[in-house]
Design a protein around this motif. Structure first.
Motif, short mmCIF file in Angstrom:
data_model
loop_
_atom_site.label_atom_id
_atom_site.label_comp_id
_atom_site.label_asym_id
_atom_site.label_seq_id
_atom_site.Cartn_x
_atom_site.Cartn_y
_atom_site.Cartn_z
N LEU A 46 -7.54 12.70 6.85
CA LEU A 46 -7.41 11.71 5.82
C LEU A 46 -6.06 11.08 5.76
CD1 LEU A 46 -9.48 13.57 3.09
CD2 LEU A 46 -10.27 11.82 4.53
N SER A 47 -4.85 12.08 6.15
CA SER A 47 -3.72 11.32 6.19
C SER A 47 -3.36 10.99 7.18
CB SER A 47 -2.75 12.55 5.92
OG SER A 47 -2.94 13.71 6.68
N LYS A 48 -4.17 10.96 8.38
CA LYS A 48 -3.87 10.32 9.63
C LYS A 48 -4.72 9.09 9.89
CE LYS A 48 -3.82 14.62 10.97
NZ LYS A 48 -3.79 15.38 9.76
N GLN A 49 -5.69 9.33 10.53
CA GLN A 49 -6.61 8.36 11.37
C GLN A 49 -7.38 7.58 10.27
OE1 GLN A 49 -6.59 11.55 12.19
NE2 GLN A 49 -7.10 11.65 14.51
N PHE A 50 -7.74 8.16 9.15
CA PHE A 50 -8.62 7.52 8.19
C PHE A 50 -7.70 6.64 7.35
CE2 PHE A 50 -10.64 6.88 4.12
CZ PHE A 50 -11.72 6.71 4.27
N VAL A 51 -6.74 7.03 6.96
CA VAL A 51 -5.62 6.21 5.80
C VAL A 51 -5.43 4.93 6.89
CG1 VAL A 51 -3.38 7.15 6.21
CG2 VAL A 51 -4.12 6.18 4.03
N ARG A 52 -5.02 5.07 8.32
CA ARG A 52 -4.84 4.03 9.03
C ARG A 52 -5.70 3.02 9.31
NH1 ARG A 52 -1.78 8.57 11.90
NH2 ARG A 52 -3.26 8.12 13.58
N GLY A 53 -6.85 3.33 8.96
CA GLY A 53 -8.10 2.35 9.14
C GLY A 53 -8.57 2.76 10.57
N GLU A 54 -8.30 3.79 11.40
CA GLU A 54 -8.76 3.74 12.65
C GLU A 54 -10.32 4.70 12.80
OE1 GLU A 54 -4.33 4.71 14.36
OE2 GLU A 54 -5.87 6.31 14.43
N ILE A 55 -10.54 5.03 11.66
CA ILE A 55 -11.97 5.71 11.53
C ILE A 55 -12.35 5.66 10.08
CG2 ILE A 55 -11.72 7.52 13.53
CD1 ILE A 55 -11.13 9.73 11.07
N ARG A 126 -6.28 14.54 -1.74
CA ARG A 126 -6.74 15.46 -1.38
C ARG A 126 -8.22 15.19 -1.03
NH1 ARG A 126 -6.75 20.66 0.44
NH2 ARG A 126 -8.51 22.00 -0.04
N ALA A 127 -8.91 14.35 -1.88
CA ALA A 127 -10.28 14.33 -1.56
C ALA A 127 -10.43 12.83 -1.05
CB ALA A 127 -11.04 14.20 -3.19
N HIS A 128 -11.63 12.67 -0.43
CA HIS A 128 -12.01 11.36 0.46
C HIS A 128 -11.77 10.49 -0.76
CE1 HIS A 128 -14.14 8.95 2.98
NE2 HIS A 128 -14.20 9.78 4.02
N GLU A 129 -12.09 10.46 -1.82
CA GLU A 129 -12.05 9.34 -2.52
C GLU A 129 -10.37 8.79 -2.79
OE1 GLU A 129 -13.39 8.05 -7.38
OE2 GLU A 129 -13.57 10.01 -6.48
N ASP A 130 -9.43 9.92 -2.97
CA ASP A 130 -8.03 9.71 -2.82
C ASP A 130 -7.77 8.88 -1.77
OD1 ASP A 130 -7.87 11.18 -5.02
OD2 ASP A 130 -7.56 12.73 -4.00
N ALA A 131 -8.27 9.10 -0.26
CA ALA A 131 -7.80 8.64 0.60
C ALA A 131 -8.44 7.10 0.80
CB ALA A 131 -8.50 9.44 1.95
N GLU A 132 -9.31 6.92 0.27
CA GLU A 132 -10.18 5.70 0.24
C GLU A 132 -9.48 4.62 -0.72
OE1 GLU A 132 -13.99 6.57 -1.07
OE2 GLU A 132 -14.99 6.40 0.58
N LEU A 138 -2.80 0.46 0.78
CA LEU A 138 -1.81 0.29 2.05
C LEU A 138 -1.83 -0.95 2.50
CD1 LEU A 138 0.25 2.02 3.54
CD2 LEU A 138 -1.71 2.54 4.94
N ASP A 139 -2.79 -1.51 2.57
CA ASP A 139 -3.12 -2.99 3.07
C ASP A 139 -2.13 -3.94 2.63
OD1 ASP A 139 -4.30 -4.53 5.06
OD2 ASP A 139 -5.30 -5.63 3.41
N GLY A 140 -1.95 -3.86 1.31
CA GLY A 140 -1.01 -4.79 0.70
C GLY A 140 0.39 -4.43 0.37
N ALA A 141 0.72 -2.98 0.61
CA ALA A 141 1.87 -2.79 0.19
C ALA A 141 2.97 -3.10 1.18
CB ALA A 141 1.80 -1.01 0.42
N ASP A 142 4.32 -3.12 0.77
CA ASP A 142 5.51 -3.55 1.52
C ASP A 142 6.42 -2.12 1.66
OD1 ASP A 142 4.95 -6.22 2.01
OD2 ASP A 142 5.57 -6.55 -0.22
N ARG A 143 6.71 -1.44 0.48
CA ARG A 143 7.43 -0.19 0.38
C ARG A 143 6.66 0.73 -0.18
NH1 ARG A 143 12.51 0.41 1.83
NH2 ARG A 143 13.82 2.29 1.04
#
Length: 399
Positions: A46-55, A126-132, A138-143
């Motif tokens: 969740l903190s790696k591949q998922f949040v980066r949109g790779e899976i 923590r949860a999948h919903e948090d990661a979603e 993250l897609d629209g964030a700058d900082r």
């Protein structure tokens, strides 16, 4: 007809325990209760591949698995209490469930910082919903501002930098991961993040967050009075065991100074007859005699095997267990075998920029091996941790 074995918590530990019951030949009824509506899933990505949109999916088992194994999976089910005398648990919807054996696998919930305003754009993970939600923002964030440089904070910093987002990582301790790995290794981790462009600020906390007129976070003020801009904030300051539903049950809990959790023996038995605990929520007794929680992915499976063996009347294995955990940050896999402590003596054997290897020891005896980007060198030392090994002998052998 006897009551079922009921497992409360459908995370990794709960799932592994249900699987081990079937693998061991148990044919009775098994009920697996989860408060989330999603089937058991893997949290580390969740903190790696998922949040980066790779899976897109980290589900551990498809729905047909539970039907094939005759495991009753009940999702969206919150447990509110337990009566150990009557051997029943109470659900939030008013229903009760009888059990023959109860296994507590409720895991953790993330800490939140008191005193910070509840504004949009501030998250925990923590949860999948948090990661979603975090992935979408993250897609629209700058900082981004990440509060807490533990494993989650460091992994998210790496993921955000990979997405091209500017990152400020703030940590009240002298280095990242100081409370887990000590300051020497923390300094090497700090160097890696700074090399990747992270604005790492240690020895500081967050005094308050700034928000715009719409209630969206726009920045933060630190405890030294400095300010930064941020349009995304993640709070990663640790987690607490989910044990509130056990209030009044008589099941013994560890106190807060010991990290909380359900007290259990070396195979997961709690103070209540027919009640067991496994996974992140469980403070098991270890070889040192200390009862503590271990929040590692591999530990959940190892504990599940030991618990099920004992629950079904078998003898626990005598093979020495060597704890293992890892963390992926940028292109580097940090791995540890054994039980590193920030109070241990640390000998850095190799330091080649992104790659490093260290031995942890107490009174000259090896307690852990930690490496970054050096998988084979770490793993080949597993056997050295199954018996007392002087660090001096390892250093002499290495020449």
């Amino acid at each position: 007809m006897s009551a079922p074995i009921v497992i409360v918590g459908a995370g990794l530990a709960g799932l592994r325990t249900a699987e081990e019951l079937r693998r061991a030949g148990y044919e009775g009824e098994v009920v697996l209760l989860g408060d989330e509506k999603r089937p058991p899933y893997d949290r580390p990505p969740l903190s790696k591949q998922f949040v980066r949109g790779e899976i897109d999916d980290t589900t551990l088992r498809p729905p047909e698995f539970f039907a094939d194994k005759n495991i009753e999976l009940r999702l969206g089910t919150t447990v509110t209490g337990v009566d150990t005398a009557a051997r029943t648990i109470a659900l939030a919807d008013g229903d009760t469930v009888a059990y023959d054996q109860l296994i507590i696998a409720t895991g953790l919930r993330p800490r939140r910082l008191p005193g910070l305003p509840g504004v949009a754009g501030v998250h925990v993970l923590r949860a999948h919903e948090d990661a979603e939600t975090l992935r979408a923002e993250l897609d629209g964030a700058d900082r981004a501002l990440i509060i807490g440089a533990g494993f989650i904070g460091c992994e998210l910093a790496a993921s955000f930098r990979a997405a091209g987002v500017e990152v400020t990582l703030v940590e009240p301790q002298p280095t990242p991961l100081a409370s887990v790995l000590g300051e020497q290794i923390g300094a090497l981790v700090a160097r890696m993040h700074r090399d990747e462009g992270v604005d790492l600020r240690c020895g500081l906390g967050v005094d308050t967050l700034r928000a715009d007129d719409s209630g969206r976070v726009r920045g933060a003020v630190f405890t030294d009075g400095t300010e930064i801009d941020a349009d995304l904030v993640v709070v990663g300051v640790g987690s607490v065991p989910v044990t509130d539903w056990l209030a009044g049950s008589g099941i013994e809990l560890a106190d807060r100074s010991a990290g909380g959790g359900v007290l259990a023996d070396e195979v997961g038995r709690t103070s209540a007859e027919g009640v067991w605990a496994v996974g992140d929520v469980a403070a098991w007794q270890h070889d040192t005699g200390v009862r503590k929680r271990v929040e590692h992915w591999t530990s959940a499976g190892e504990q599940a095997k030991l618990l099920v063996t004992a629950l079904l009347g078998g003898a626990p294995p005598t093979m020495a267990r060597v704890p293992y955990f890892w963390s992926d940050q940028y292109d580097v896999k940090i791995q540890a075998l054994g039980t590193p402590s920030p109070d241990d003596d640390v000998t850095i054997v190799t330091d080649d920029g992104r790659k490093f290897l260290a031995y942890y020891s107490r009174d000259g005896i090896l307690t852990a091996v930690l490496g970054a980007g050096l998988t084979s060198q770490v793993m080949k030392l597993r056997a050295k941790l199954t018996a007392p090994t002087p660090v001096a002998d390892l250093l002499a052998a290495a020449g």
